[in-house]
Design an enzyme around this catalytic site. Sequence first.
Site, mmCIF file in Angstrom:
data_model
loop_
_atom_site.group_PDB
_atom_site.id
_atom_site.type_symbol
_atom_site.label_atom_id
_atom_site.label_comp_id
_atom_site.label_asym_id
_atom_site.label_seq_id
_atom_site.Cartn_x
_atom_site.Cartn_y
_atom_site.Cartn_z
ATOM 1 N N GLU A 85 -80.041 50.035 -7.374
ATOM 2 C CA GLU A 85 -80.323 50.581 -8.699
ATOM 3 C C GLU A 85 -81.635 51.356 -8.618
ATOM 4 O O GLU A 85 -82.620 50.858 -8.060
ATOM 5 C CB GLU A 85 -80.461 49.472 -9.740
ATOM 6 N N ASP A 122 -88.594 46.774 -20.485
ATOM 7 C CA ASP A 122 -89.236 46.441 -19.212
ATOM 8 C C ASP A 122 -90.563 45.738 -19.410
ATOM 9 O O ASP A 122 -91.311 46.025 -20.335
ATOM 10 C CB ASP A 122 -89.455 47.723 -18.394
#
Length: 278
Positions: free
Chosen positions: A50, A61
């Site tokens: 990824e 995040d």
Amino acid sequence: MTTRIDTRFAELRREGRSAFITFLMAGDPDPATSLDIIEALPKAGADIIEIGMPFTDPMADGPAIQAAGLRALKAGMTLKKTLDLVRGFRKGDATTPLVLMGYYNPIYIYGVDRFLADAKSAGVDGLIIVDLPPEEDSELCLPAMQAGLNFIRLATPTTDDKRLPAVLANTSGFVYYVSITGITGAASADTAVVGEAVARIKRHTGLPVCVGFGIRTPEAARGIAENADGAVVGTALVDALRGSLDSDGRATAGTVAAVADLVASLAQGVRGASQAAE
């Protein structure tokens, strides 16, 4: 249409083991080093890679991955250069599946049709777009599937049985189960709870179910791999990368090895799960 992701999971099923999936931010700490690191991942044991698309407002995040995105942006990384990175990787590797992960805004600005055409020709296999719910499938998900890209959806501990069919409706490649509620890098995954969640999702889909968030050690990776079709590690790799940089945040002679060595040990953990199951 069979993608590299479908092919890889079919290979892993024949081998009787789970996938080890790595996440790193495109362009961190600089475009050239980023390509060197990503090129080293398959040899170190990554089955699927990824690649984060740097964005200024990455709301899902944690601090480590946010900082990675800022380092990449500071080094001049753009979505166009992220696709160039994929092209560079594909020159030497035609088989390892690559998934772009991030937010819709940069793709929207780039232009959906142009992005999908460029991503497909660069060698991207799938997309994980964390801020596009199933209700917005016409924006990107359906066009991506028509372009031959897997659209990989996130399921979380709060995705109940009523919501799950909507989440899975147009998902392909694999389902990404987020093992903890909250941001990346925040806590450790509980393998027993994860095992129950994976079993529940599998009652709704025949797709592989991979688990990410909260996996930092080979032991944790092994525990997850025993209960899922894949283990995804991101924050721990980003931390290893950051720890290898000099005081100005630049790559050193040890940067590529710092990430590749950790990937190798985590991959051993994932592979240990299949041996334990035999």
